[in-house]
Design an enzyme around this catalytic site. Structure first.
Site, PDB file in Angstrom:
ATOM      1  N   THR A 190       0.864  -1.184   0.000  1.00 16.84           N
ATOM      2  CA  THR A 190       0.000   0.000   0.000  1.00 16.84           C
ATOM      3  C   THR A 190       0.896   1.229   0.000  1.00 16.84           C
ATOM      4  OG1 THR A 190      -1.833  -1.051   1.141  1.00 16.84           O
ATOM      5  CG2 THR A 190      -1.597   1.314   1.481  1.00 16.84           C
ATOM      6  N   ARG A 218     -15.004  -6.552   0.627  1.00 13.70           N
ATOM      7  CA  ARG A 218     -14.253  -6.089   1.811  1.00 13.70           C
ATOM      8  C   ARG A 218     -13.592  -4.720   1.573  1.00 13.70           C
ATOM      9  NH1 ARG A 218      -8.670  -4.633   2.953  1.00 13.70           N
ATOM     10  NH2 ARG A 218      -8.279  -5.076   5.136  1.00 13.70           N
ATOM     11  N   ILE A 219     -13.715  -3.864   2.547  1.00 11.28           N
ATOM     12  CA  ILE A 219     -13.071  -2.549   2.487  1.00 11.28           C
ATOM     13  C   ILE A 219     -12.125  -2.434   3.685  1.00 11.28           C
ATOM     14  CG2 ILE A 219     -13.412  -0.049   2.468  1.00 11.28           C
ATOM     15  CD1 ILE A 219     -16.319  -0.591   1.577  1.00 11.28           C
ATOM     16  N   GLY A 220     -10.901  -1.982   3.421  1.00 14.21           N
ATOM     17  CA  GLY A 220      -9.936  -1.808   4.505  1.00 14.21           C
ATOM     18  C   GLY A 220      -9.918  -0.376   5.022  1.00 14.21           C
ATOM     19  N   ASP A 221      -8.855  -0.038   5.725  1.00 15.17           N
ATOM     20  CA  ASP A 221      -8.746   1.297   6.334  1.00 15.17           C
ATOM     21  C   ASP A 221      -8.319   2.370   5.345  1.00 15.17           C
ATOM     22  OD1 ASP A 221      -6.220  -0.122   6.195  1.00 15.17           O
ATOM     23  OD2 ASP A 221      -5.352   1.601   7.243  1.00 15.17           O
ATOM     24  N   THR A 241      -0.621   1.885   7.019  1.00  9.90           N
ATOM     25  CA  THR A 241      -0.560   0.665   6.224  1.00  9.90           C
ATOM     26  C   THR A 241      -0.482  -0.544   7.149  1.00  9.90           C
ATOM     27  OG1 THR A 241       0.721  -0.594   4.610  1.00  9.90           O
ATOM     28  CG2 THR A 241       1.963   0.936   5.983  1.00  9.90           C
ATOM     29  N   GLY A 242      -1.134  -1.610   6.741  1.00  7.57           N
ATOM     30  CA  GLY A 242      -1.112  -2.814   7.563  1.00  7.57           C
ATOM     31  C   GLY A 242      -2.453  -3.513   7.554  1.00  7.57           C
ATOM     32  N   GLY A 244      -5.860  -3.786   7.809  1.00  4.63           N
ATOM     33  CA  GLY A 244      -6.852  -2.720   7.787  1.00  4.63           C
ATOM     34  C   GLY A 244      -7.912  -2.804   8.864  1.00  4.63           C
TER      35      GLY A 244
HETATM   36  N1  ASP Z   1      -4.305  -1.358   4.971  1.00  6.01           N
HETATM   37  C1  ASP Z   1      -4.569  -2.003   3.713  1.00  6.01           C
HETATM   38  C2  ASP Z   1      -5.893  -2.721   3.799  1.00  6.01           C
HETATM   39  O1  ASP Z   1      -6.198  -3.277   4.840  1.00  6.01           O
HETATM   40  C3  ASP Z   1      -3.512  -2.977   3.312  1.00  6.01           C
HETATM   41  C4  ASP Z   1      -2.088  -2.472   3.417  1.00  6.01           C
HETATM   42  O2  ASP Z   1      -1.825  -1.450   4.022  1.00  6.01           O
HETATM   43  O3  ASP Z   1      -1.206  -3.115   2.848  1.00  6.01           O
HETATM   44  O4  ASP Z   1      -6.590  -2.791   2.820  1.00  6.01           O
END
Ligand code: ASP
Length: 323
Positions: A190, A218-221, A241-242, A244
């Site tokens: 990301t 699915r939706i992340g952060d 990032t990480g 989500g």
């Molecule tokens: N945070 C992102 C998500 O959960 C993924 C990422 O940061 O690599 O969609």
């Protein structure tokens, strides 16, 4: 070559928090602009060639930001342009290099925020937008809404001149291999950018393909203002990032700002608190810049692609937690 043997989920190593803390007024005056970028947390192993390629890509993106800011560009223009460049780079899980969903397609998310006006824009689940961060900015500037999803976001895009591509434009062999491994835990790549410009304004931008093998819309952060992206001139700009789900649960980006605004914490203290006591080891990382130009890039994973620079000559590119 660097090789970490341990699995991501079992890592209990807190990433080095590399801030320029304790800013005096004189030091702050030197920093009339500052920038930090990330290219994703959760990196576990890389070949020497891959490591070199990532460092080179981060340098190119950082140099673009440095040039723009030294020329007086706005924070908002800078975060968009830098993220556009990272989106076009197949190494990162955003734009061109977006991961695959469980249905072997690509659904992209992005968000952007202008700390000087609190204006923001976000999109989720888009399939034909070459540079999702630019559509997020158009949502912010040309719609009366903040957050558009899927087909609706695509219809809004039809009313703009944003660049469109076939979904197959995002197909890359390395992401297909990640899907085939069916790990669903490949969170590498990301992208994000936070900036303080010469006018004293802050902005943040985050763009992603999400998590490998994601299902059910699915939706992340990353596209959520306050979770994966936040900017306010009264405190700081943050891009995360990480994992989500964890960043949504703990509204991480806004929490960093709130600790500064209501708790009187420094940027470093606020970030340390979130990474060490709110999030769990292995969840991910974030980049942030304060209104005084302090820069923090920190993570609780073995690595995070990150780079930062400012007007005083700071220029740093890092991948591993222990460098
Ligand atoms: N945070 C992102 C998500 O959960 C993924 C990422 O940061 O690599 O969609």
């Amino acid at each position: 070559m660097k090789y970490h043997l341990f699995a991501l989920a079992t890592v209990f190593l807190l990433g080095a928090c590399d801030a320029r803390g304790g800013s005096s007024e004189a030091a702050a005056a030197d920093r009339n602009w500052a920038i930090c970028i990330h290219g994703g947390a959760g990196v576990v192993e890389l070949t020497a060639e891959q490591e070199q390629a990532y460092r080179k890509s981060m340098r190119v993106a950082l140099d673009l930001g440095r040039e723009l800011l030294a020329d007086g560009a706005s924070a908002l223009d800078t975060v968009e342009r830098v993220v556009n460049l990272l989106e076009d780079d197949a190494l990162f899980n955003a734009g061109r290099g977006a991961v695959y969903t469980a249905e072997t397609t690509h659904e992209l998310d992005a968000s952007i925020m202008d700390g000087s006006t609190m204006a923001c824009g976000a999109i989720t689940g888009v399939k034909t937008i070459k540079n999702p961060i630019s559509l997020a900015r158009l949502v912010m500037e040309r719609s009366k809404h903040v957050f558009l999803s899927g087909d609706g976001a695509e219809r809004f895009a039809d009313s703009t001149d944003v660049q469109r591509v076939e979904n197959s434009y995002f197909d890359t062999p390395q992401r297909l291999r990640a899907l085939q491994k069916a790990m669903g835990k490949d969170t590498k790549g990301t992208v994000g950018c936070v900036v303080l410009d010469q006018q004293g304004n802050l902005a943040a931008a985050t763009s992603t393909g999400g998590m490998t093998a994601k299902e059910f819309g699915r939706i992340g952060d990353s596209p959520m203002i306050g979770a994966g992206c936040y900017a306010s001139n009264s405190s700081c700009a943050v891009s995360c990032t990480g994992h989500g789900e964890q960043f949504i649960r703990h509204t991480v980006a806004r929490d960093v700002a709130a600790q500064m605004e209501y708790g009187g914490k420094s940027l470093q203290e606020a970030v340390d608190h979130v990474l060490q006591t709110v999030l769990s080891p292995g969840d991910g990382g974030l980049i942030a810049v304060s209104k005084d130009g302090d820069l923090v890039a920190a993570q609780n994973t073995p690595g995070m692609f990150r780079a930062r620079a400012d007007a005083s000559g700071l220029l740093e590119i890092k991948i591993w937690a222990d460098e």
